[in-house]
Design an enzyme around this catalytic site. Structure first.
Site, short mmCIF file in Angstrom:
data_model
loop_
_atom_site.label_atom_id
_atom_site.label_comp_id
_atom_site.label_asym_id
_atom_site.label_seq_id
_atom_site.Cartn_x
_atom_site.Cartn_y
_atom_site.Cartn_z
CB CYS A 46 -0.92 0.01 1.22
SG CYS A 46 -2.11 -1.36 1.25
CG ASP A 137 -21.80 10.41 -16.25
OD1 ASP A 137 -20.79 10.05 -15.61
OD2 ASP A 137 -22.23 9.78 -17.24
#
Length: 221
Positions: A46, A137
């Site tokens: 990570c 959108d």
């Protein structure tokens, strides 16, 4: 567990991290966005993922793409870990990625990001390695899901975003290993008679044993 499908609108979840507030829809605000999840702070893969994403943040910004990173850590943990990420990646100054602390797992569960094959030493569910590319959108345009053992390739994510931008403006597709500037494919829905007006740079056909006329290439628009 709900799973997001391409074209689905993302829920308007809260973006809390002990530093900044707001919600996803306001954050997007008519822009493209990329949301990637990672299992845990203070872990090696990570740390490399978030560092590489931060190194490439100017490339995402150049494309008008905002960046979010989600984990089930608490906000204070994320804040401390970012200093490790910056040091490991050689980054100075403000961290360029908005971190989302989803300690209660509400967002991860809503988006279907819980890792069902998590390590044995984890007592609570953690997030998988996922990437969501979100359009202006607020709908999901692309997703990638990797196991916890495999870090993402952020150059590939940028390449995929370039492809998405391309097909927003042109009725074409991008072939395997495509990169900006390469030839693109004419999609099967375009009839031959429309080729001269749609593709003024010309169309090249690749002959195939089947005799079917579906491999059509045109230069980058």
């Amino acid at each position: 567990m709900p799973v997001m499908s391409l074209g689905d609108e993302l829920p308007n979840f809260y973006l809390g991290n002990n530093v900044e507030e707001g919600n996803l829809h306001d954050f997007i605000s008519g822009s493209w966005a990329v949301l990637f999840s990672y299992p845990r702070s203070f872990t090696p893969i990570c740390t490399t993922e978030l560092g590489r994403a931060a190194q490439l943040a100017p490339e995402f910004a150049k494309r008008g793409v905002k960046m979010l990173a989600l984990s089930c850590d608490d906000g204070d943990s994320n804040k401390d870990w970012v200093e490790d990420v910056k040091t490991n990646a050689g980054i100075e100054g403000d961290f360029p990625i908005r971190l989302v602390a989803d300690q209660g797992r509400q967002i991860a569960k809503a988006l279907g990001l819980i890792d069902q094959d998590q390590p044995n030493d984890v007592t609570l569910p953690i997030t998988c390695r996922a990437v969501f590319v979100i359009g202006p959108d607020k709908r999901l345009r692309m997703s990638l899901i990797y196991p916890s053992s495999c870090g993402h390739n952020f150059e590939e994510i940028l390449r995929s975003i370039d492809s998405l931008f391309m097909v927003e403006s042109w009725v074409v597709g991008t072939p395997a290993d495509w990169k900006p500037g390469d030839d693109v494919m004419v999609v099967p829905s375009i009839p031959t008679k429309e080729e001269p007006t749609r593709f003024p740079k010309g169309v090249t056909r690749i002959p195939l044993p089947s005799g079917k006329d579906y491999m059509r290439i045109t230069p980058h628009p």
